[in-house]
Design a protein around this motif. Structure first.
Motif, PDB file in Angstrom:
ATOM      1  N   MET B  82       0.820  -1.214   0.000  1.00  0.00           N
ATOM      2  CA  MET B  82       0.000   0.000   0.000  1.00  0.00           C
ATOM      3  C   MET B  82       0.852   1.261   0.000  1.00  0.00           C
ATOM      4  O   MET B  82       0.311   2.377   0.023  1.00  0.00           O
ATOM      5  CB  MET B  82      -0.926   0.002   1.229  1.00  0.00           C
ATOM      6  N   GLY B  83       2.185   1.088   0.029  1.00  0.00           N
ATOM      7  CA  GLY B  83       3.070   2.240   0.040  1.00  0.00           C
ATOM      8  C   GLY B  83       3.103   2.970   1.369  1.00  0.00           C
ATOM      9  O   GLY B  83       3.462   4.150   1.444  1.00  0.00           O
ATOM     10  N   LEU B  84       2.723   2.282   2.453  1.00  0.00           N
ATOM     11  CA  LEU B  84       2.699   2.928   3.772  1.00  0.00           C
ATOM     12  C   LEU B  84       4.068   2.804   4.437  1.00  0.00           C
ATOM     13  O   LEU B  84       4.829   1.877   4.155  1.00  0.00           O
ATOM     14  CB  LEU B  84       1.594   2.301   4.634  1.00  0.00           C
ATOM     15  N   ARG B 207      -0.332  13.284   9.976  1.00  0.00           N
ATOM     16  CA  ARG B 207       0.354  12.216   9.264  1.00  0.00           C
ATOM     17  C   ARG B 207       0.232  10.886   9.998  1.00  0.00           C
ATOM     18  O   ARG B 207       0.114   9.827   9.378  1.00  0.00           O
ATOM     19  CB  ARG B 207       1.822  12.591   9.032  1.00  0.00           C
ATOM     20  N   ALA B 208       0.259  10.945  11.340  1.00  0.00           N
ATOM     21  CA  ALA B 208       0.097   9.698  12.109  1.00  0.00           C
ATOM     22  C   ALA B 208      -1.309   9.132  11.889  1.00  0.00           C
ATOM     23  O   ALA B 208      -1.484   7.926  11.676  1.00  0.00           O
ATOM     24  CB  ALA B 208       0.343   9.954  13.588  1.00  0.00           C
ATOM     25  N   ARG B 209      -2.309  10.010  11.914  1.00  0.00           N
ATOM     26  CA  ARG B 209      -3.690   9.540  11.723  1.00  0.00           C
ATOM     27  C   ARG B 209      -3.904   9.001  10.316  1.00  0.00           C
ATOM     28  O   ARG B 209      -4.684   8.087  10.107  1.00  0.00           O
ATOM     29  CB  ARG B 209      -4.672  10.680  11.978  1.00  0.00           C
ATOM     30  N   GLU B 210      -3.200   9.594   9.350  1.00  0.00           N
ATOM     31  CA  GLU B 210      -3.392   9.181   7.955  1.00  0.00           C
ATOM     32  C   GLU B 210      -2.311   8.210   7.505  1.00  0.00           C
ATOM     33  O   GLU B 210      -2.238   7.864   6.332  1.00  0.00           O
ATOM     34  CB  GLU B 210      -3.404  10.421   7.055  1.00  0.00           C
ATOM     35  N   THR B 211      -1.426   7.791   8.451  1.00  0.00           N
ATOM     36  CA  THR B 211      -0.302   6.893   8.150  1.00  0.00           C
ATOM     37  C   THR B 211       0.470   7.347   6.917  1.00  0.00           C
ATOM     38  O   THR B 211       0.719   6.571   6.013  1.00  0.00           O
ATOM     39  CB  THR B 211      -0.779   5.431   7.971  1.00  0.00           C
ATOM     40  N   ARG B 212       0.850   8.649   6.920  1.00  0.00           N
ATOM     41  CA  ARG B 212       1.737   9.170   5.895  1.00  0.00           C
ATOM     42  C   ARG B 212       3.064   9.533   6.552  1.00  0.00           C
ATOM     43  O   ARG B 212       3.102   9.977   7.689  1.00  0.00           O
ATOM     44  CB  ARG B 212       1.150  10.447   5.267  1.00  0.00           C
ATOM     45  N   SER B 213       4.171   9.323   5.852  1.00  0.00           N
ATOM     46  CA  SER B 213       5.463   9.739   6.374  1.00  0.00           C
ATOM     47  C   SER B 213       6.216  10.455   5.282  1.00  0.00           C
ATOM     48  O   SER B 213       7.414  10.583   5.308  1.00  0.00           O
ATOM     49  CB  SER B 213       6.256   8.523   6.855  1.00  0.00           C
ATOM     50  N   ASP B 214       5.488  10.984   4.298  1.00  0.00           N
ATOM     51  CA  ASP B 214       6.115  11.458   3.077  1.00  0.00           C
ATOM     52  C   ASP B 214       6.551  12.913   3.117  1.00  0.00           C
ATOM     53  O   ASP B 214       7.031  13.439   2.142  1.00  0.00           O
ATOM     54  CB  ASP B 214       5.178  11.246   1.890  1.00  0.00           C
ATOM     55  N   PHE B 221       6.918   5.741  11.292  1.00  0.00           N
ATOM     56  CA  PHE B 221       6.849   4.369  10.786  1.00  0.00           C
ATOM     57  C   PHE B 221       5.735   3.615  11.498  1.00  0.00           C
ATOM     58  O   PHE B 221       5.483   3.854  12.675  1.00  0.00           O
ATOM     59  CB  PHE B 221       8.173   3.622  11.022  1.00  0.00           C
ATOM     60  N   ILE B 222       5.138   2.693  10.779  1.00  0.00           N
ATOM     61  CA  ILE B 222       4.120   1.851  11.411  1.00  0.00           C
ATOM     62  C   ILE B 222       4.805   0.655  12.054  1.00  0.00           C
ATOM     63  O   ILE B 222       5.517  -0.100  11.384  1.00  0.00           O
ATOM     64  CB  ILE B 222       3.088   1.365  10.379  1.00  0.00           C
ATOM     65  N   ASN B 223       4.615   0.510  13.363  1.00  0.00           N
ATOM     66  CA  ASN B 223       5.200  -0.631  14.068  1.00  0.00           C
ATOM     67  C   ASN B 223       4.296  -1.851  13.969  1.00  0.00           C
ATOM     68  O   ASN B 223       4.674  -2.870  13.425  1.00  0.00           O
ATOM     69  CB  ASN B 223       5.459  -0.264  15.530  1.00  0.00           C
ATOM     70  N   GLU B 224       3.064  -1.745  14.483  1.00  0.00           N
ATOM     71  CA  GLU B 224       2.176  -2.896  14.389  1.00  0.00           C
ATOM     72  C   GLU B 224       0.719  -2.476  14.466  1.00  0.00           C
ATOM     73  O   GLU B 224       0.397  -1.357  14.838  1.00  0.00           O
ATOM     74  CB  GLU B 224       2.491  -3.926  15.478  1.00  0.00           C
ATOM     75  N   LEU B 225      -0.144  -3.415  14.116  1.00  0.00           N
ATOM     76  CA  LEU B 225      -1.584  -3.210  14.110  1.00  0.00           C
ATOM     77  C   LEU B 225      -2.233  -4.176  15.097  1.00  0.00           C
ATOM     78  O   LEU B 225      -1.761  -5.283  15.303  1.00  0.00           O
ATOM     79  CB  LEU B 225      -2.172  -3.496  12.719  1.00  0.00           C
TER      80      LEU B 225
END
Lengths: 337, 337
Positions: B82-84, B207-214, B221-225
């Motif tokens: 997903m490009g996350l 960006r955290a809410r939308e999981t963007r780091s761009d 970074f996303i650690n886990e779900l």
């Protein structure tokens, strides 16, 4: 202890034996190993509670306190003895002829309308009758002669509104109160509660909290007491740092009492009194979509006309909006005009 | 469905049958007449859930979604597709010799330290190991050869802090998030959560809410779900208009989602991790007297070293005071330094 397998408490409390408040054997097994015995209504036999206390059980509130809420004559006597503000009142004799004379005299002095009440067993407007002649309570006189609860008569106070003060006190002695609220009655039953009571001066709030009526332009009279979490306190579930139910447990367990500060400028509780729906949860999609801040509490009861089936709490900073949302959400669950 | 008669849920939920998540007969009887089947952990067999769905049971979340939380390799593949934003990572082969070579290569590129994880079954720091050579996970290679869960390796991110974003989504499609929080870990376990995360810019929060780091100076970074109510969301029980537990029920029942606004400027949740006390409630007189705003939640578990036995929520307008109160109250219940 629950009235039946399907009662509200039985639906959410693990290990809730079925029995009556007079079912001494069941209650004895219930209190074995328990920290405290407490109540959600006043119709509990005092003699049995005293027996339990003599056996070392912590009974909270004590039956001597509970008695003030069980019997309106005892309550009025006690409040009058303490010099607290009550409407004019008198107990009526158990003999019908004497009571009729007493009631005639009271009507002559405080009428034309007066309020006759049964001393025990009334709730939600039941056991309360506004009359202008003794004949209008002939059936109650018969009940007294047959051994029923005694009657009292009170001045019909031309009241502008009903306030409620919620107090928690622990055995160690310290007590706290929440903000004074206004209870809006419809047909003798509480329909909405507004917290805090609108347009109340600090002096009026202080006098209500301290049960003083000795100064100020507004007279405050004590209508009645309840020794338990009360419908007028349901707003605290979501509207206060400490809900009345958490506080009840803290109090009866003699733990430090919690903060009673409100969480929002306004909280309104609207009772759900009867419903045209068979299944109340059918209302949730519409209610929750229309009122995203509404907290809908359903008690899991069978709908019957006028029955308290649940309540809705709404908090916010605009009283008109909050009141409209609570009323609107309750009306949707009721599905009535 | 509860693990035993004495488990936390069994203490407060009427009619909670005892069984394992793999106990298909018990679960079938549980879902009969139920509106929905949902979970409080991810260790539920997907094949069985698909069978229930084929029989018309509403299973929420769907096993295809649940899979992302059950298997870290599947999660990383999906997020990468997903490009996350993820740390550099790769799945390790099930053959030990191949995996050793792969791990050597990954260490050469991203080391000296890297993070090896088991793809399934880990929680609270278990199944996660920081290593600088393949030999340090020889026991895990043996486990894989014996048919255990596959391994993955990740770049050891020099992270400044861990944020958590709680999201609720209903089948109809709409989703809501709460304010981004900071999770403070001690020994791989969440010790406190601060809501909202302090010193977070609006851009970082978005960006955290939308999981963007761009964009922006800070990498996220996303650690886990996790696909369930989560420890990082316990602050919402008292700190938000809608708690994660109420929202979970709204979501899985496909009801309109509730308001996620905070009720106070700051809420801190402090976990009670182990205790020197045999009976945790013995702490209540002191805790409630010292911290009148503390909301102490005890889970009714036997104390064991490091075990999550409960948590304390405190809300207020001064973060330092709120944090100190939550930590202090939890420390009193733990009765440890």
């Amino acid at each position: 202890l629950v009235e039946s397998d399907s009662s509200s408490a039985a639906q959410v409390v693990v290990n809730s034996p079925v029995g009556k408040a007079s079912d001494t054997e069941t209650i004895k097994s219930l209190v074995t190993g328990a920290n405290v015995l407490t109540f959600e209504h006043e119709h509990v036999p005092g003699d049995f509670l005293r027996e339990l206390i003599s056996q070392g059980v912590s009974v909270q509130p004590h039956p001597d306190a509970l008695l003030q809420a069980q019997d309106k004559i005892i309550m009025r006597e006690r409040l009058t003895d303490m010099g607290l503000p009550c409407p004019a009142w008198r107990a009526l004799d158990r003999d019908t002829a004497t009571a009729t004379t007493q009631l005639h005299e009271f009507i002559a002095q405080h009428g034309p309308d007066v309020v006759v009440k049964t001393s025990r067993g009334g709730y939600d407007g039941k056991g309360v009758r506004v009359v202008s002649s003794p004949e209008e309570v002939n059936d109650w006189f018969d009940g007294v002669e047959a051994g029923g609860p005694a009657l009292l008569v009170e001045e019909k106070v031309p009241f502008s509104r009903e306030l409620a003060v919620l107090v928690a006190r622990r055995p160690a002695g310290d007590a706290v109160t929440w903000p004074v609220v206004e209870s809006i009655q419809e047909n003798g039953v509480c329909a909405q509660v507004i917290a805090p009571a609108p347009n109340l001066t600090q002096d009026e709030a202080d006098r209500a909290r301290e049960t003083r009526s000795d100064s100020g332009e507004t007279n405050i009279f004590i209508n009645e007491l309840a020794m338990r979490p009360h419908n007028s306190g349901h707003w605290t579930i979501t509207g206060s740092v400490t809900s009345q139910f958490e506080q009840h447990l803290r109090a009866v367990l003699d733990l430090p009492l919690g903060d009673t500060a409100p969480l929002a400028p306004w909280t309104v509780m609207a009772n759900i009194l009867g419903s045209n729906r068979e299944t109340l949860t059918d209302a949730l999609p519409q209610v929750l979509a229309q009122y995203p801040n509404a907290k809908v509490n359903l008690y899991g009861k069978e709908p019957r006309p006028g029955r308290k089936l649940g309540h809705v709490n709404v908090s916010g900073s605009d009283l008109e909006q909050v009141l409209a949302a609570a009323r609107g959400a309750a009306a949707l669950v009721r599905d009535q005009d």
